[in-house]
Design a protein around this motif. Structure first.
Motif, PDB file in Angstrom:
ATOM      1  N   THR A 439      53.839  12.733 -13.633  1.00 51.31           N
ATOM      2  CA  THR A 439      52.731  12.229 -12.830  1.00 51.31           C
ATOM      3  C   THR A 439      51.637  13.245 -12.508  1.00 51.31           C
ATOM      4  OG1 THR A 439      54.158  12.512 -10.882  1.00 51.31           O
ATOM      5  CG2 THR A 439      53.942  10.289 -11.782  1.00 51.31           C
ATOM      6  N   PRO A 440      51.918  14.549 -12.332  1.00 53.36           N
ATOM      7  CA  PRO A 440      50.794  15.466 -12.081  1.00 53.36           C
ATOM      8  C   PRO A 440      49.784  15.526 -13.224  1.00 53.36           C
ATOM      9  CG  PRO A 440      52.869  16.490 -11.445  1.00 53.36           C
ATOM     10  CD  PRO A 440      53.211  15.245 -12.185  1.00 53.36           C
ATOM     11  N   PHE A 441      50.191  15.082 -14.413  1.00 52.29           N
ATOM     12  CA  PHE A 441      49.294  15.130 -15.565  1.00 52.29           C
ATOM     13  C   PHE A 441      48.542  13.813 -15.764  1.00 52.29           C
ATOM     14  CE2 PHE A 441      52.558  18.267 -16.170  1.00 52.29           C
ATOM     15  CZ  PHE A 441      51.839  19.381 -16.548  1.00 52.29           C
ATOM     16  N   LEU A 442      48.776  12.862 -14.859  1.00 47.66           N
ATOM     17  CA  LEU A 442      48.001  11.635 -14.803  1.00 47.66           C
ATOM     18  C   LEU A 442      47.120  11.702 -13.562  1.00 47.66           C
ATOM     19  CD1 LEU A 442      51.047   9.341 -15.539  1.00 47.66           C
ATOM     20  CD2 LEU A 442      49.126   9.632 -17.087  1.00 47.66           C
ATOM     21  N   VAL A 443      46.191  10.784 -13.424  1.00 47.37           N
ATOM     22  CA  VAL A 443      45.385  10.722 -12.202  1.00 47.37           C
ATOM     23  C   VAL A 443      46.249  10.014 -11.172  1.00 47.37           C
ATOM     24  CG1 VAL A 443      43.198  10.031 -11.178  1.00 47.37           C
ATOM     25  CG2 VAL A 443      43.327  10.573 -13.618  1.00 47.37           C
TER      26      VAL A 443
END
Length: 526
Positions: A439-443
Motif C-alpha cells: 500500500t505505501p506504493f499506491l496512493v
C-alpha cells in the motif's frame, strides 16, 4: 568540517574525542544523579542505553574534559572521581547458563586486577561484595554500579523454562550483595528491555526508582523533534541538498519513518536514534532497525499466543498493567511487544477505563514487523511475499484485480499446511501482510467511515478499491456490508490528476478455511 556520524559508537568518550554527533542528554544525567541513587530504565534495543551507561561512567569517574560545552558543564562543580564497576550483559548470545558464568567471571576478573581479590571469595556474589568494599577503601569514594542490558540472558532463554530459571537464579545470586552494601554505594543504574519479576534487583534494592514511564525522563534515550531540528540541523540540510528536497520535506520523511515513540503519559515524540543517525548518514529512508534482526524470542511469543497484525496497526486499548509488567508468565504478547519497541503509547485519556492506546510507532516498525511475521509464518524468504506485493501494486494500478487474486492463491497454495498453527494468524498475516507491504506504493488513503473500518482500502491515481474479506462467508453479504456501512463514502469526491471523479469499486473475497486459500471473489462498481 562535517561531523562524524557515531555509527557503531557506544562509548561517550570515543564520540566526544572524535567530534562525532552527540545529542546532549547531560542535563538529564545530572538530574538523575543529584535527585536519586538507584534507578532502572527499560528501553527497546538500539535506543541508546549503552551510550547512556557510558555517559554516566565518564561523568561519575570525573572525566570533566569530555563534557566541555555540554549542559552539565554549567551545572556540576565538584567532579568527584568515583570508582565505577560496569557490567554489560549484551556482549554475547546466551546459549546455556554456563555462558552467563563465563561473562560474569571475566567481568569480575578485570576489576580484580585493579582492586584485588580475597582468597575466600569464590562465588560471584562474594567476589562482587569484596570488590565494592576494596574499591571504596582504595579510592576513598563510594562505588558506582552500572549494568547494561541486565536482561539479555533472560530474553535469550525466554521460551526455555529450565534455562531461564537457571539464568534468573544466577543473576539473583550475583546482585544479592547490593542491598547490604548500600552505605558503600554512590549510585546504581541498570538498563534493560523489560522488567523480570523475582529478581533481587527489583525486590531487594533500597529505594529503587523505575523511570521507564516517568515523564521527566521520557527523552533520556532517543532523539526528540526539538533535538533533531536544533542539534542536527546541519545534517538535515545536507540530506535535503543530496536528495533534492526542502528542509521541511526531509524532516517530514524522517518523522514518518522513525518518529512516534512515547514512553509516558506526557512523553514528547521520540525518534529511534539508531535509524535516524543511519538515515542522515546514508541520506536514505530505509528500515535500519529491522536490518539488525527481529529477536527470535519475539516471534516465538507471537506464535505461542497468537496476535492479529491489524489490531497492532489500528491500536490496542490498555491499562499500564497490561503492558508495563514483567513478561515472563504473562498470558499476552502485548508486554513484550511494547517493551521491545514494536508497540508504543499513541494516546492517553485519563477519563477512560483503559486510558492508553498502543500501536506501531512509525512506518519502519509497521513494515518491518509485517515482513518479519510473513517470513516466520510462511517459512519463505522475502522474494515470495515481495513478488505478491509487486503484483498487488501493478494489478490495482492497472485495474487487473484478477491477477492479484491469482497471485495470492499461488502464494498460499505453496505454504506448508503446518506453517501457521491458527487460521486467524494465517489469514491476517499472510494475506493482509502482503497488502500492507504494497500500500505505501499506491496512493493509499485509508480512513474510517461512519459505519466502521473496511478490511483494506487501496487508492490509486484513478480508482479506489474497498476490499472486504469473509471467512467461509457470503460474497453478497460482504458486498452489502461495504455499501451499508459506507466504506466508500469518504472517497466519493476524490479526483484524478485530470480532475475527473475516481472510479469506485467494492471487492468481496471469501476465504475457504478447508482449502486454506482464497475461494470465490467478486468486484462490482461502488
Amino acid at each position: 568540517m562535517a561531523r562524524m556520524f557515531p555509527i557503531g559508537m557506544q562509548s561517550f568518550s570515543v564520540i566526544r574525542e572524535n567530534n562525532a554527533i552527540y545529542v546532549d542528554k547531560t542535563g538529564l544525567v545530572y538530574k538523575l544523579v543529584k535527585e536519586g541513587k538507584v534507578y532502572f530504565l527499560a528501553r527497546p534495543r538500539r535506543f541508546g542505553k549503552s551510550l547512556l551507561i557510558s555517559t554516566l561512567d565518564c561523568y561519575l569517574s570525573g572525566r570533566k574534559e569530555l563534557f566541555a560545552g555540554l549542559a552539565i558543564d554549567k551545572l556540576e562543580t565538584e567532579w568527584k572521581k568515583h570508582p565505577v564497576l560496569r557490567f554489560d550483559f549484551s556482549k554475547m548470545k546466551y546459549m546455556n547458563p554456563g555462558m552467563l558464568d563465563e561473562l560474569i567471571n571475566l567481568s569480575l576478573a578485570e576489576y580484580e586486577k585493579v582492586y584485588g581479590k580475597g582468597i575466600d571469595e569464590n562465588s560471584p556474589s562474594s567476589r562482587l561484595n569484596g570488590l565494592i568494599l576494596r574499591a571504596e577503601q582504595k579510592t576513598g569514594q563510594k562505588v558506582v554500579f552500572l549494568v547494561d542490558e541486565y536482561d539479555a540472558p533472560l530474553l535469550d532463554t525466554l521460551v526455555d523454562k529450565d534455562a531461564f530459571d537457571q539464568m534468573r537464579q544466577k543473576l539473583r545470586d550475583f546482585y544479592s550483595p547490593l542491598k547490604s552494601l548500600d552505605d558503600h554505594l554512590k549510585f546504581i543504574f541498570i538498563t534493560g528491555i523489560t522488567k523480570f519479576s523475582q529478581l533481587s534487583i527489583f525486590s531487594e534494592l533500597n529505594n529503587l526508582k523505575i523511570i521507564s514511564m516517568v515523564d521527566d525522563y521520557a527523552a533520556l534515550c532517543g532523539i526528540t523533534e526539538e533535538e533533531l531540528r536544533t542539534q542536527m540541523n546541519p545534517e538535515i540540510e545536507v540530506m535535503a541538498q543530496a536528495t533534492g528536497k526542502t528542509f521541511e520535506q526531509v524532516c517530514a520523511g524522517l518523522k514518518r519513518k522513525y518518529d512516534g515513540y512515547h514512553f509516558s503519559k506526557k512523553s514528547p515524540d521520540v525518534y529511534n536514534p539508531f535509524s535516524l543517525i543511519n538515515a542522515l548518514q546514508d541520506k536514505d529512508l530505509t528500515n535500519y532497525w529491522f536490518e539488525t534482526g527481529t529477536p527470535t524470542y519475539l516471534m516465538d511469543w507471537i506464535c505461542k499466543f497468537g496476535i492479529d497484525p491489524e489490531l497492532l496497526k489500528n491500536g490496542i486499548a490498555a491499562s499500564a498493567d497490561d503492558f508495563n509488567v514483567p513478561t515472563e508468565g504473562n498470558g499476552s504478547p502485548v508486554p513484550v511487544l511494547y517493551q521491545s519497541g514494536y508497540l508504543t503509547i499513541k494516546g492517553y485519556d485519563e477519563s477512560q477505563f483503559l486510558p492508553y492506546t498502543l500501536a506501531y510507532p512509525n512506518e519502519e516498525v509497521a513494515e518491518g514487523f509485517t515482513k518479519g511475521l510473513l517470513k516466520y509464518f510462511s517459512g519463505k524468504d522475502s522474494m515470495a511475499y515481495n513478488a505478491v506485493a509487486n503484483t498487488i501494486i501493478n494489478g490495482f494500478n492497472s485495474g487487473d484485480v484478477a491477477s492479484v487474486m491469482d497471485a495470492i492463491k499461488v502464494y498460499l497454495s505453496d505454504i506448508p499446511y503446518d506453517a501457521a498453527k491458527r487460521d486467524e494468524l494465517l489469514y491476517s498475516t499472510l494475506i493482509f501482510g502482503v497488502f500492507r507491504i504494497a500500500t505505501p506504493f499506491l496512493v493509499h488513503c485509508e480512513q474510517k467511515s461512519a459505519g466502521g473500518r473496511a478490511d483494506i482500502v487501496l487508492e490509486t491515481k484513478t480508482a479506489v478499491y474497498v476490499i472486504e474479506f469473509k471467512l467461509d462467508g457470503s460474497i453478497e453479504d460482504a458486498l452489502a456490508q461495504i455499501g451499508s456501512r459506507g466504506y466508500l463514502d469518504p472517497y466519493r469526491l476524490h479526483k484524478t490528476e485530470q480532475g475527473l471523479p475516481k472510479k469506485l469499486y467494492k471487492v468481496a473475497v471469501n476465504i475457504d478455511s478447508k482449502k486454506r486459500n482464497i475461494g470465490d471473489w467478486k468486484m462490482v462498481d461502488g
